[in-house]
Design an enzyme around this catalytic site. Structure first.
Site, PDB file in Angstrom:
ATOM      1  N   PHE A 222     -70.869  29.394  23.661  1.00  0.00           N
ATOM      2  CA  PHE A 222     -69.491  29.355  23.157  1.00  0.00           C
ATOM      3  C   PHE A 222     -68.474  29.883  24.159  1.00  0.00           C
ATOM      4  O   PHE A 222     -67.392  30.329  23.776  1.00  0.00           O
ATOM      5  CB  PHE A 222     -69.396  30.112  21.817  1.00  0.00           C
ATOM      6  CG  PHE A 222     -70.362  29.624  20.779  1.00  0.00           C
ATOM      7  CD1 PHE A 222     -70.242  28.341  20.265  1.00  0.00           C
ATOM      8  CD2 PHE A 222     -71.416  30.413  20.354  1.00  0.00           C
ATOM      9  CE1 PHE A 222     -71.155  27.847  19.326  1.00  0.00           C
ATOM     10  CE2 PHE A 222     -72.330  29.933  19.417  1.00  0.00           C
ATOM     11  CZ  PHE A 222     -72.194  28.655  18.901  1.00  0.00           C
ATOM     12  N   ARG A 304     -54.726  27.427  30.598  1.00  0.00           N
ATOM     13  CA  ARG A 304     -54.938  26.452  29.525  1.00  0.00           C
ATOM     14  C   ARG A 304     -54.037  26.762  28.323  1.00  0.00           C
ATOM     15  O   ARG A 304     -53.656  25.859  27.585  1.00  0.00           O
ATOM     16  CB  ARG A 304     -56.405  26.362  29.113  1.00  0.00           C
ATOM     17  CG  ARG A 304     -56.704  25.085  28.340  1.00  0.00           C
ATOM     18  CD  ARG A 304     -58.188  24.906  28.030  1.00  0.00           C
ATOM     19  NE  ARG A 304     -58.907  24.126  29.010  1.00  0.00           N
ATOM     20  CZ  ARG A 304     -58.954  22.785  29.043  1.00  0.00           C
ATOM     21  NH1 ARG A 304     -58.310  22.065  28.146  1.00  0.00           N
ATOM     22  NH2 ARG A 304     -59.636  22.162  29.967  1.00  0.00           N
ATOM     23  N   PHE A 338     -60.736  27.996  25.083  1.00  0.00           N
ATOM     24  CA  PHE A 338     -60.367  28.522  26.390  1.00  0.00           C
ATOM     25  C   PHE A 338     -58.863  28.771  26.538  1.00  0.00           C
ATOM     26  O   PHE A 338     -58.232  28.315  27.487  1.00  0.00           O
ATOM     27  CB  PHE A 338     -60.848  27.533  27.461  1.00  0.00           C
ATOM     28  CG  PHE A 338     -61.094  28.112  28.828  1.00  0.00           C
ATOM     29  CD1 PHE A 338     -62.214  28.888  29.089  1.00  0.00           C
ATOM     30  CD2 PHE A 338     -60.220  27.862  29.875  1.00  0.00           C
ATOM     31  CE1 PHE A 338     -62.450  29.387  30.367  1.00  0.00           C
ATOM     32  CE2 PHE A 338     -60.445  28.353  31.167  1.00  0.00           C
ATOM     33  CZ  PHE A 338     -61.572  29.108  31.399  1.00  0.00           C
ATOM     34  N   THR A 433     -59.237  22.479  34.234  1.00  0.00           N
ATOM     35  CA  THR A 433     -57.876  22.368  34.769  1.00  0.00           C
ATOM     36  C   THR A 433     -57.867  22.601  36.281  1.00  0.00           C
ATOM     37  O   THR A 433     -56.927  22.219  36.953  1.00  0.00           O
ATOM     38  CB  THR A 433     -56.928  23.358  34.061  1.00  0.00           C
ATOM     39  OG1 THR A 433     -57.445  24.675  34.225  1.00  0.00           O
ATOM     40  CG2 THR A 433     -56.842  23.028  32.584  1.00  0.00           C
ATOM     41  N   GLU A 706     -65.129  21.390  22.029  1.00  0.00           N
ATOM     42  CA  GLU A 706     -64.113  22.382  21.693  1.00  0.00           C
ATOM     43  C   GLU A 706     -63.047  21.928  20.697  1.00  0.00           C
ATOM     44  O   GLU A 706     -62.639  22.711  19.839  1.00  0.00           O
ATOM     45  CB  GLU A 706     -63.418  22.866  22.977  1.00  0.00           C
ATOM     46  CG  GLU A 706     -64.338  23.666  23.880  1.00  0.00           C
ATOM     47  CD  GLU A 706     -63.716  23.898  25.242  1.00  0.00           C
ATOM     48  OE1 GLU A 706     -63.648  22.929  26.018  1.00  0.00           O
ATOM     49  OE2 GLU A 706     -63.294  25.026  25.514  1.00  0.00           O
TER      50      GLU A 706
HETATM   51  N1  MTE Z   1     -72.236  24.113  20.243  1.00  0.00           N
HETATM   52  C1  MTE Z   1     -73.303  24.927  20.090  1.00  0.00           C
HETATM   53  N2  MTE Z   1     -74.205  24.634  19.152  1.00  0.00           N
HETATM   54  N3  MTE Z   1     -73.461  26.044  20.868  1.00  0.00           N
HETATM   55  C2  MTE Z   1     -72.537  26.393  21.827  1.00  0.00           C
HETATM   56  O1  MTE Z   1     -72.699  27.403  22.512  1.00  0.00           O
HETATM   57  N4  MTE Z   1     -70.404  25.815  22.922  1.00  0.00           N
HETATM   58  C3  MTE Z   1     -69.137  25.108  22.793  1.00  0.00           C
HETATM   59  C4  MTE Z   1     -69.359  23.648  22.449  1.00  0.00           C
HETATM   60  N5  MTE Z   1     -70.270  23.527  21.341  1.00  0.00           N
HETATM   61  C5  MTE Z   1     -71.391  25.546  21.998  1.00  0.00           C
HETATM   62  C6  MTE Z   1     -71.299  24.383  21.181  1.00  0.00           C
HETATM   63  C7  MTE Z   1     -68.315  25.178  23.983  1.00  0.00           C
HETATM   64  S1  MTE Z   1     -67.380  26.559  24.246  1.00  0.00           S
HETATM   65  C8  MTE Z   1     -68.258  24.151  24.888  1.00  0.00           C
HETATM   66  S2  MTE Z   1     -67.245  24.217  26.223  1.00  0.00           S
HETATM   67  C9  MTE Z   1     -69.069  22.948  24.724  1.00  0.00           C
HETATM   68  O2  MTE Z   1     -69.919  23.013  23.591  1.00  0.00           O
HETATM   69  C10 MTE Z   1     -69.893  22.743  25.992  1.00  0.00           C
HETATM   70  O3  MTE Z   1     -70.768  21.707  25.924  1.00  0.00           O
HETATM   71  P1  MTE Z   1     -70.359  20.179  26.250  1.00  0.00           P
HETATM   72  O4  MTE Z   1     -69.537  20.207  27.490  1.00  0.00           O
HETATM   73  O5  MTE Z   1     -71.653  19.528  26.402  1.00  0.00           O
HETATM   74  O6  MTE Z   1     -69.567  19.729  25.067  1.00  0.00           O
HETATM   75  N1  LUZ Z   2     -63.552  26.720  31.981  1.00  0.00           N
HETATM   76  C1  LUZ Z   2     -62.902  26.616  33.138  1.00  0.00           C
HETATM   77  C2  LUZ Z   2     -63.125  26.093  30.875  1.00  0.00           C
HETATM   78  O1  LUZ Z   2     -63.309  27.234  34.118  1.00  0.00           O
HETATM   79  N2  LUZ Z   2     -61.824  25.813  33.208  1.00  0.00           N
HETATM   80  C3  LUZ Z   2     -61.343  25.144  32.157  1.00  0.00           C
HETATM   81  O2  LUZ Z   2     -60.346  24.427  32.264  1.00  0.00           O
HETATM   82  C4  LUZ Z   2     -61.999  25.292  30.925  1.00  0.00           C
HETATM   83  N3  LUZ Z   2     -61.560  24.687  29.833  1.00  0.00           N
HETATM   84  C5  LUZ Z   2     -62.190  24.848  28.678  1.00  0.00           C
HETATM   85  C6  LUZ Z   2     -63.305  25.666  28.643  1.00  0.00           C
HETATM   86  N4  LUZ Z   2     -63.764  26.272  29.732  1.00  0.00           N
HETATM   87 MO1  MOS Z   3     -66.549  26.481  26.537  1.00  0.00          MO
HETATM   88  S1  MOS Z   3     -65.127  27.959  26.260  1.00  0.00           S
HETATM   89  O1  MOS Z   3     -65.692  25.794  27.812  1.00  0.00           O
HETATM   90  O2  MOS Z   3     -67.716  27.388  27.328  1.00  0.00           O
END
Ligand code: MTE
Ligand code: LUZ
Ligand code: MOS
Length: 749
Positions: A222, A304, A338, A433, A706
């Site tokens: 997360f 962001r 974020f 970004t 997200e």
């Molecule tokens: N879903 C689960 N089950 N566990 C996680 O830790 N992290 C979230 C989201 N969904 C998360 C989740 C976050 S913060 C991000 S940025 C995205 O998953 C990252 O994975 P993706 O880029 O494959 O979507």
């Molecule tokens: N992490 C990061 C992030 O380093 N840059 C980003 O723009 C960003 N955006 C969403 C979640 N993690």
């Molecule tokens: Mo998710 S806050 O970009 O790990």
């Protein structure tokens, strides 16, 4: 299609850090962390700990062979306190012992002589003291001053938003194993294997090619493990380097809650200006981000916030300023969204404020200002907008007016239970970004038995990225998904990875996988062309494990083709690189085209508040969500449901409490309330937005990790509406809306 991990998950066979079989001789680490938030560290007494049963070594800052520094964005974060402590929970010393229990016992015997200094916990105080992590950032579009002068209505106010504990089920942890010739292999529960590799190299002084980082999967990240897995991996690696023995550290829940940063709390000022016909033509906002004691990811999080300061709205004149304020809290960090949600909350509050004063529905102002195709965001990118279509389609399906009337009718009859409804549009930009981070690689091997192994930079943390990547490979090769195995994320197989973050992992790593598979497929087509006597490779395709010619199945199967290609000495492996095209951003002008695309959506959130007790229930979250064209509805709907509940939690019941001394009071699950099955909305309805736009998402299936979290924010405004149906009041915009705060507002007269 099911998540490919579901089988091992439900059988309890999935491997997390704590399940890795230990090598004989493994030591266990435990840190002694600062008992106070700010002070001069005069001395540390480790004598008793060092002479405790089973203790092999105690490490303090001066023992490090490399640099005492793990700050990724700004070098302002020592691994171990040296001279000063900056937050309660800051690691000071590492104990290494023969068992976990002995390490913990010994750590309790360490004492430190710390001269207390006055801690700062309030970001506005830090800003007034000039204590900023980086210089302020600003987005400017149009001319606010002139526009405000032309406005019929101008309102200003202040909002407060609290942090949020990540509460990944698997706590932070690492296991470092010394290998031959001064090298180290690190198993880490991290979203950023390369970030861990860099930190480990810095503190050990080793070059990157001697440090291998391997990640099987996480029990949730997360954002909390985008940067903050680095410390624990570094601690284990330093221990392994100094003792030449494997070192493991898996944090206990209370250690994790105390020592790691959370979502950033923000305090913000807004000023919103509208015309007679409710067009928002000017918006001025100032964000004070509570960064904690060191930078961590605060600067990009702050950025962001600016990128999402106007959420789904087009506002021609905007001045948005953001301060990253250094305080004596654990360094706050990435958390789903974020910084975006923090930016969106303020514009939503400003709109609600205006609606309340003007006696109109907030939805009228929201609807009237949605961003349209070709409208410009304050950062210069032109919108390819589905804000209006998601609103219109969602409204057509769920009928906001009817839901509002249902609530009004209910409220007219009911004295102590009141219903509230709110609309929550969302617009979230997909891409890091920081443009250079938008790249990924994939390594694909086809073996001579026809099975396929894939490695990428993506980390599986429950979000289903491995399932999506396996689907991509299976699709290109025309194979069932069980012929594809996704392997661990490993810095030897895939180097220089961006963290799995920004919702972009499936896009970036999926596209790289698609490229690698297509290259191998094209080589196989060259071989197949002769075998099935096709005129051209264009006539060939791969489906259900066979070669097809002009759409007809041939007798040539995948396995035979692969073996034949191998005998002809054709390369059955490929390492592909993908970089998102067309994106850029220039901070000198604060303009550019930073996002590959945006994800749009609109939610309607309904709640019932028990006005005697201050308790509430979320009746429904109904959303129209822009999937592009979902490649896996089971995974994507799961992401939406999980994101919504996490967003609701942040906005309603989860309350991070630090006292004025900087001590975390909500340091366990008994004092920090997260949504459980009883607080999940009674109904979550998901309507896929219908459009036929092309996009840069993998297989046109837009990022989903997200954006849904922000639908949950609607609960805050729905609760506020329910309170206002009970009593005439104007609750402050101070999130979360805990039952306690609800009750105070219900009886504020
Ligand atoms: N879903 C689960 N089950 N566990 C996680 O830790 N992290 C979230 C989201 N969904 C998360 C989740 C976050 S913060 C991000 S940025 C995205 O998953 C990252 O994975 P993706 O880029 O494959 O979507
Ligand atoms: N992490 C990061 C992030 O380093 N840059 C980003 O723009 C960003 N955006 C969403 C979640 N993690
Ligand atoms: Mo998710 S806050 O970009 O790990």
């Amino acid at each position: 299609m099911k998540n490919i991990d579901s089988k091992t998950h439900v059988r309890g066979e999935s491997v997390y850090l704590d399940d890795i079989p230990l090598i004989e001789g493994t030591l266990f680490a435990c840190v002694f962390d600062s008992p106070i938030a700010y002070g001069k560290l005069r001395s540390i007494d480790t004598y008793e700990a060092e002479n405790s049963l089973g203790v092999v070594k105690v490490i303090i800052a001066s023992d490090l062979i490399g640099e005492n520094q793990i700050g990724g964005v700004v070098p302002d974060e020592p691994l171990l306190a040296d001279g000063e402590v900056h937050f309660q929970g800051m690691p000071i010393a590492i104990v290494l012992a023969e068992s976990e229990e002995l390490a913990r016992k010994a750590a309790k015997k360490i004492t430190a002589d710390i001269e207390p200094l006055e801690p700062v916990t309030d970001p506005r105080v830090a800003a007034a003291n000039g204590d900023l992590i980086v210089p302020p950032k600003k987005f400017i579009m149009g001319d606010c001053e002139t526009a405000f002068a032309e406005c019929e209505h101008v309102f200003s106010g202040l909002t407060e938003q609290n942090g949020q504990e990540h509460l990944y089920i698997e706590t932070q942890g690492a296991y470092a194993v010394p290998t031959e010739d001064a090298s180290i292999k690190v198993y880490s529960s991290t979203q950023g294997p390369t970030a861990v590799q860099r930190a480990v190299c810095r503190v050990t002084g080793l070059p990157m090619h001697r440090v291998e980082v391997d990640v099987q999967r996480l029990g949730g990240g997360f954002g909390g493990k985008e940067d903050q897995a680095n410390a624990w991996a570094s601690i284990c690696a330093v221990g392994a380097q100094l003792t030449k023995r494997p070192v493991k550290y898996a944090l206990h829940r209370m250690e994790d809650m105390r020592m790691t940063g959370k979502r950033h709390p923000y305090s913000s000022d807004y000023k919103i200006g509208l015309t007679k016909d409710l067009k928002i033509i000017a918006y001025e906002v100032t964000f004070y981000q509570n960064a904690g004691a060191s930078a961590d990811l605060s600067p990009p999080v702050l950025e962001r916030t600016l990128f999402h300061a106007t959420n789904s709205y087009f506002i021609p004149n905007v001045t948005a300023t953001a301060y990253s304020c250094r305080t004596n809290l654990p360094p706050n960090t990435a958390f789903r969204g974020f910084g975006g949600p923090q930016g969106m909350f303020v514009i939503e509050a400003a709109i609600v404020h205006a609606a309340e004063k003007l006696g109109v529905s907030a939805a009228d102002i929201q609807r009237n200002n949605l961003i349209d195709d070709g409208d410009e965001f304050p950062y210069g990118q032109k919108a390819e907008s589905d804000a209006i279509t998601s609103w219109t389609q969602g409204d057509a399906e769920f009928n906001f007016a009817r839901l509002q009337k249902e609530a009004d009718d209910f409220n007219a009859e009911s004295k102590y239970f009141k219903k509230g409804v709110a609309m929550m549009p969302v617009c979230f930009g997909i891409s890091f970004t920081k443009t250079p981070m938008n790249q990924a690689r994939s390594l694909v091997h086809v073996y001579t038995d026809g099975s396929v192994a894939v490695s990428t930079g993506a980390v599986e943390m429950g979000q289903g990225v491995n399932t999506k990547i396996a689907q991509v490979a299976a699709k290109v090769f025309g194979l069932p998904i069980d012929k594809v195995k996704i392997h661990t994320t490993n810095t030897l197989r895939i180097a220089n990875t961006s963290p799995t973050a920004a919702s972009a992992a499936a896009d970036l790593n999926g596209k790289a996988t698609q490229m690698a598979c297509e290259t191998i497929r094209d080589r196989l087509f060259d071989v197949a062309k002769g075998l099935v006597e096709a005129e051209a490779v264009e006539n060939l395709s791969l489906e259900d494990g066979h070669v097809y010619r002009n759409g007809d199945r041939t007798s040539l199967d995948w396995k035979t083709l692969v073996m034949d290609a191998h005998l002809q000495r054709v390369n059955l492996s490929e390492h592909a690189h993908y970089a998102t095209p067309g994106i850029n951003f220039d901070w000198s002008t604060a303009k550019g085209h930073p996002f590959a695309y945006h994800v749009y959506g609109t939610a309607i959130v309904g709640v019932t508040v028990d006005c005697l007790r201050g308790r509430y229930e979320v009746d429904y979250v109904k959303c129209c969500h822009d999937f592009g064209s979902s490649m896996n509805t089971a995974v994507d709907n799961g992401q939406i449901e999980g994101g919504i509940v996490q967003g609701l939690g942040w906005m309603t019941m989860e309350e991070v409490v630090y006292d004025d001394a900087g001590k975390l009071r909500s340091n366990a699950l008994s004092t920090y309330k997260v949504p459980d099955i009883h607080s999940v909305p009674k109904e979550i309805a998901i309507l896929p937005l219908q459009t036929n736009r092309e996009n840069l998402a993998v297989l046109n299936s837009k990022a989903v990790g997200e954006p849904p979290l922000m639908y949950g924010m609607g609960a805050y405004f729905a609760i506020r509406n329910a309170i206002k149906a009970f009593t005439e009041c104007s609750p402050e915009f101070d999130a979360p809306f805990t039952p306690e705060k609800v009750l105070m507002n219900l009886y504020s007269e």
